[in-house]
Design an enzyme around this catalytic site. Structure first.
Site, PDB file in Angstrom:
ATOM      1  N   SER A 173       2.828  68.844  49.488  1.00 21.00           N
ATOM      2  CA  SER A 173       2.068  69.842  48.758  1.00 21.00           C
ATOM      3  C   SER A 173       0.662  69.366  48.453  1.00 21.00           C
ATOM      4  O   SER A 173       0.422  68.169  48.245  1.00 21.00           O
ATOM      5  CB  SER A 173       2.786  70.166  47.438  1.00 21.00           C
ATOM      6  OG  SER A 173       1.976  70.919  46.573  1.00 21.00           O
TER       7      SER A 173
ATOM      8  N   TYR B 112       6.316  68.054  39.560  1.00 22.65           N
ATOM      9  CA  TYR B 112       6.468  68.590  40.908  1.00 22.65           C
ATOM     10  C   TYR B 112       5.620  67.801  41.904  1.00 22.65           C
ATOM     11  O   TYR B 112       6.098  67.364  42.955  1.00 22.65           O
ATOM     12  CB  TYR B 112       6.066  70.065  40.936  1.00 22.65           C
ATOM     13  CG  TYR B 112       5.942  70.632  42.327  1.00 22.65           C
ATOM     14  CD1 TYR B 112       7.072  70.863  43.102  1.00 22.65           C
ATOM     15  CD2 TYR B 112       4.697  70.928  42.873  1.00 22.65           C
ATOM     16  CE1 TYR B 112       6.960  71.374  44.395  1.00 22.65           C
ATOM     17  CE2 TYR B 112       4.575  71.440  44.151  1.00 22.65           C
ATOM     18  CZ  TYR B 112       5.710  71.662  44.904  1.00 22.65           C
ATOM     19  OH  TYR B 112       5.600  72.157  46.185  1.00 22.65           O
TER      20      TYR B 112
END
Length: 328
Positions: A126, A151
């Site tokens: 990501s 995350y």
């Protein structure tokens, strides 16, 4: 046989559909959790289950016993690993969900790939790993040791663990840092999706950081094209470097959030009622992908701008919720 984890998810669904359309045999794995509307996940599955060359297994990648059996049963040769617990803000309140899916689950994927001797593992990282990187565009050569959400930290950990497995077991692995993927069949927790719903219902939308954010919005078809190209070209490595690499995959063109809302308004045909709010914990101010390495490696070149991309999304949204009113 190609395994796609997270096959009922947004990106996984589109990748599986593309591979199936190209004639590949695909096994999809998903645990169909309730992080967002399960009915949407089932509707995606219904679409790809129409292909005779598709098989689906409802399995949690964090299940150390059940997940490896998928490899035994289907003779998996290549893997596109997209299953994960997504969402920056959700990770602040639900950390264990991220440990289970993004850490334990990821190691289970690597172990299964190791023993199956898969030809190539492509996994989702990501742009969140860059944190509030001040240097733009974001390059895979930049330091990413300062994530600002759990995350993001799990995705950085995935990259480190994958590198180790590639080094130890000569596994061919490619990680892709996705930059704000959007489009039809998207995730309802994403801003563009929730904004669309609110604007159409006449409710206000909240613009965090007072709307002063920029994102490298990347249309789903461009992402899928990049993934498919990468899958067919595994890294080679040499005597000193394992067959491992990381690429950014984005649009290489950040858009101001306020501009994004303007385009969304034009696509919907209604003005938004906006409320400016402070930045949320874990949110980054700007994302901007340097995609030169992936362009040079596989000829990747994004082609869909936000005007066209949001038009396609809004058309899908109106059609989907017109035909599935009970799902709203």
């Amino acid at each position: 046989m190609i395994l796609v984890t997270g096959a009922a998810g947004f990106i996984g669904f589109h990748v599986a559909k593309r591979l199936l359309s190209d004639g590949h045999e695909v096994v999809g794995v998903d645990n169909l959790n309730s992080y967002y509307d399960v009915a949407l996940k089932m509707a995606r599955l219904e679409q790809i289950s129409q292909f005779p060359n598709f098989r689906f297994e409802r399995v949690d990648i964090a299940d150390r016993d059940a997940f490896p059996r998928v490899f035994d049963n289907y003779g998996i040769e290549r893997v596109i690993h997209l299953a994960a617990q997504a969402g920056v803000r959700y990770s602040i309140e639900h950390p264990h969900d991220y440990v289970d899916a993004n850490l334990i689950g990821f190691v289970n994927v690597l172990e299964a790939c190791r023993y199956a001797r898969v030809k190539h593992l492509v996994f989702a990282s990501s742009s969140s790993v860059y944190g509030n990187n001040s240097k733009v565009p974001f390059s895979t050569d930049d330091n990413v040791d300062h994530p600002i959400s759990l995350y993001a930290a799990t995705k950085k950990a995935n990259e480190l663990i994958a590198h180790t497995y590639s080094h130890l077991y000569d596994l061919k692995i490619t990680g892709l840092r996705f930059f704000t993927v959007y489009g039809p069949w998207g995730r309802p927790d994403m801003a563009y999706f929730s904004f669309t719903k609110a604007i159409m219902e006449g409710r206000p939308i909240r613009l965090f950081n007072h709307g002063n954010s920029e994102r490298d919005f990347t249309y789903i078809d461009d992402i899928v094209e990049g993934i498919v190209r990468i899958l067919g070209k595994p890294p080679k490595g040499d005597t000193t470097t394992p067959p491992y690499r990381i690429f950014n995959i984005g649009n290489n063109h950040p858009e101001a959030l306020l501009r994004f809302v303007e385009v969304l308004e034009e696509s919907i045909g209604r003005k938004a009622r906006t409320v400016l709010a402070d930045a949320q914990p874990g949110d980054v101010t700007r994302t901007y992908a340097d995609i030169r390495p992936i362009c040079e490696a596989v000829g990747f070149q994004p082609s869909i701008n936000i005007e066209e991309g949001l038009r396609r999304f809004v058309n899908w949204y109106k059609s989907y919720y017109r035909d599935n009113r009970g799902l709203e």
